[in-house]
Every structure is written in structure tokens, then in C-alpha cells.
Motif scaffolding. Structure first.
Motif, short mmCIF file in Angstrom:
data_model
loop_
_atom_site.label_atom_id
_atom_site.label_comp_id
_atom_site.label_asym_id
_atom_site.label_seq_id
_atom_site.Cartn_x
_atom_site.Cartn_y
_atom_site.Cartn_z
N ASP A 62 33.38 13.73 86.80
CA ASP A 62 31.94 13.95 86.72
C ASP A 62 31.19 12.63 86.88
N ALA A 63 29.93 12.75 87.28
CA ALA A 63 29.09 11.56 87.51
C ALA A 63 28.39 11.07 86.25
N ASP A 64 28.39 11.87 85.19
CA ASP A 64 27.47 11.64 84.08
C ASP A 64 28.04 10.80 82.93
N PHE A 65 29.22 10.19 83.13
CA PHE A 65 29.88 9.35 82.13
C PHE A 65 30.44 10.14 80.95
N SER A 66 30.50 11.47 81.07
CA SER A 66 31.25 12.23 80.07
C SER A 66 32.73 11.90 80.21
N HIS A 67 33.14 11.52 81.42
CA HIS A 67 34.48 10.99 81.67
C HIS A 67 34.36 9.48 81.78
N ASN A 68 35.10 8.78 80.96
CA ASN A 68 35.01 7.31 80.90
C ASN A 68 35.75 6.70 82.09
N PRO A 69 35.08 5.89 82.92
CA PRO A 69 35.76 5.25 84.04
C PRO A 69 36.98 4.43 83.62
N ALA A 70 36.96 3.90 82.41
CA ALA A 70 38.09 3.09 81.93
C ALA A 70 39.35 3.92 81.75
N ASP A 71 39.21 5.26 81.70
CA ASP A 71 40.37 6.13 81.54
C ASP A 71 41.02 6.50 82.87
N VAL A 72 40.37 6.18 83.98
CA VAL A 72 40.92 6.52 85.30
C VAL A 72 42.33 5.95 85.49
N PRO A 73 42.57 4.68 85.15
CA PRO A 73 43.93 4.14 85.32
C PRO A 73 44.99 4.88 84.50
N LEU A 74 44.61 5.47 83.37
CA LEU A 74 45.57 6.22 82.56
C LEU A 74 46.07 7.44 83.33
N LEU A 75 45.15 8.14 83.99
CA LEU A 75 45.53 9.31 84.78
C LEU A 75 46.33 8.89 86.01
N TYR A 76 45.91 7.77 86.61
CA TYR A 76 46.63 7.25 87.77
C TYR A 76 48.07 6.91 87.41
N ASN A 77 48.27 6.22 86.30
CA ASN A 77 49.61 5.81 85.89
C ASN A 77 50.51 7.00 85.57
N ALA A 78 49.92 8.06 85.03
CA ALA A 78 50.72 9.25 84.71
C ALA A 78 51.33 9.85 85.97
N CYS A 79 50.62 9.75 87.09
CA CYS A 79 51.14 10.26 88.36
C CYS A 79 51.92 9.20 89.13
N ALA A 80 51.31 8.03 89.33
CA ALA A 80 51.90 7.00 90.19
C ALA A 80 53.11 6.32 89.55
N LYS A 81 53.11 6.14 88.24
CA LYS A 81 54.21 5.43 87.58
C LYS A 81 55.16 6.37 86.85
N ASP A 82 54.60 7.40 86.19
CA ASP A 82 55.44 8.31 85.41
C ASP A 82 55.94 9.50 86.24
N GLY A 83 55.38 9.71 87.42
CA GLY A 83 55.91 10.71 88.33
C GLY A 83 55.39 12.12 88.18
N TYR A 84 54.34 12.34 87.37
CA TYR A 84 53.79 13.69 87.23
C TYR A 84 52.97 14.05 88.47
N ASP A 85 52.88 15.35 88.73
CA ASP A 85 52.15 15.82 89.91
C ASP A 85 50.66 16.03 89.63
#
Length: 259
Positions: free
Chosen positions: A107-130
Motif C-alpha cells: 500500500d502507498a499509505d505507510f500502513s506497510h512499513n518500507p523498512a519491512d520490505v527486506p524481511l519479505l524479500y529475504n524470506a523468498c530470496a534467502k529462505d526459499g519460500y514462494d
């Protein structure tokens, strides 16, 4: 990411492996701040804004940022409010054509913290989740500044979805997600029926039925400060009755399986 070339000031834009899709309607107060926050992250994330004809000039702000951040900020303009689901489907198809490996919803409204984006990225890119989900409910109720009625409605809506569909996800309506491209390539995006709140449920349910792995990453969801919420009673009604149709329909549908 940019690379400095030679003695002259020439910068070569290096394509990111990830794109963050942000659907917008009247988000002029938030969109520039959000894009700049995402550009400041250590990992390089591109941004695709899908704007539904915002009369407040949201698209014009994005266009000005495109000149400054060439190659990293992209825009799809649509005429009128065509629904959250169709905005994301348009974004998914664009991202797949561009060759991105990791495709986010945010979302654009900062209800989702941009600082959390790398956490989701790592779950897929490093931990292998789809699919990784920024989850409000996997470790309790992590919601700030929402009216209690809305918190309860959202929390028990996810409980209801889990009960009806048997989907092993605590935050079934979460709109902060990262998909690996193979998930979106495998499912038939044109068969996704829901356009509003239930769209997020259908996407997660379809991902699960196709056999892909899912990880919920705990995040704190903060109610918007600027701009106007797009939630409505009709959106919740679609989710309430739509999940029954979704579950019953799955009994007669053959889902493509993960490779």
C-alpha cells in the motif's frame, strides 16, 4: 542500483531483481514519500505504481519522480477506479514481462512499513519460500491506531477464512506480500475473480492449492495518517460470501502444480 562509469558523470542503471507494485487512488500525500523511502533501502527495489485515474494528481507526482529516478520508477495509468484486484493483475503481468524474480504488493499509505520490505524479500530470496506475507496476526494482533471495531472485524475475518478454506495462513487478507515469479507464472491470473478485499484471499488460497510454500513474516500494521481509507462495507461483504464460493469452486477445479 547505479554504477559510476569513467571520469565523466555517467551513471548506468542496473536492473533490480525485485519490483514493488503499489496501486493508487488519490494518494498525493503519500506517494512521493513512499517511493523515496523504498529507494533508500539498501537492496535495490524498483517500483511500479498502478494509478486508477486519481483526480488529485497522484500520477503527475510519479511522472516527475520518473525523470529523477529513471529506470527505477514505473507507472501504469488506468481510467477510473477498476478495483484493487485488476490493478494488481495488470501489475503482475507487466512485472513478469519485465523479467522480475520477486514481485511485491504494498500500500502507498505507510500502513506497510518500507523498512519491512527486506524481511519479505529475504524470506523468498534467502529462505526459499514462494510467497512471503507481512502478517499482522501470526504472533498475535500487531495493529496500531485502528478503531477496535475494525481490528476485530479484520482479525475474525481471517479466522473465518481459515475455518472455511483450511488455508494455513493467519493473516489471509494481508496486502503486504512478496511472490516469486514462478508462482504468478504457474497460476492463471485471468481466472482470479475477486476485485476487492477478497482478492488477497483468493491469491493466497490459489498459491496454496498450487502447492507453493508460504511464510508469514510478523510485521506491525499502522493505520494511515494522511489521505482517505478505501475500505467499505461492500469490500467486507465480498470477502464474507466470496470465500464460500472459493472453497466450493475448488472442489471442482484442477489447480496447476508447482514445478
Amino acid at each position: 542500483m547505479c554504477a559510476f562509469v569513467g571520469r565523466t558523470r555517467k551513471w548506468t542503471i542496473m536492473k533490480s531483481d525485485s519490483v514493488i507494485i503499489i496501486p493508487t487512488y488519490n494518494e498525493k500525500e503519500n506517494i512521493e514519500k513512499m517511493i523515496r523511502a523504498l529507494m533508500a533501502l539498501e537492496h535495490s527495489f524498483d517500483v511500479l505504481v498502478v494509478d486508477d485515474g486519481s483526480p488529485d494528481g497522484t500520477a503527475a507526482i510519479v511522472k516527475s519522480l520518473q525523470q529523477e529516478l529513471a529506470g527505477r520508477v514505473h507507472l501504469i495509468e488506468r481510467e477510473g477506479k477498476l478495483g484493487l484486484g485488476t490493478a494488481y493483475i495488470a501489475g503482475f503481468k507487466w512485472a513478469l514481462k519485465q523479467g522480475y524474480e520477486y514481485i511485491f504488493e504494498m500500500d502507498a499509505d505507510f500502513s506497510h512499513n518500507p523498512a519491512d520490505v527486506p524481511l519479505l524479500y529475504n524470506a523468498c530470496a534467502k529462505d526459499g519460500y514462494d510467497l512471503s506475507i507481512g502478517s499482522r496476526y501470526v504472533t498475535g494482533v500487531n495493529v496500531v491506531n485502528w478503531p477496535m471495531g475494525r481490528v476485530l472485524m479484520s482479525y475474525f475475518a481471517s479466522k473465518y477464512v481459515r475455518f472455511i478454506t483450511r488455508l494455513p495462513v493467519y493473516d489471509t487478507t494481508a496486502g503486504f506480500n512478496c511472490y516469486r515469479r514462478r508462482v504468478l507464472e504457474t497460476m492463471d491470473l485471468d481466472s482470479i475473480r475477486f476485485k476487492g478485499y477478497a482478492f488477497q484471499i483468493e491469491m493466497k488460497f490459489t498459491t496454496h492449492m498450487c502447492g507453493f510454500s508460504i511464510k508469514e513474516v510478523p510485521v506491525i500494521f499502522v493505520n494511515r495518517v494522511l489521505g482517505t481509507s478505501k475500505m467499505s462495507g461492500g469490500i467486507f461483504s465480498e470477502a464474507l460470501f466470496g470465500v464460500i464460493k472459493l472453497k466450493v469452486g475448488s472442489w471442482f477445479r484442477k489447480y496447476p502444480k508447482a514445478n
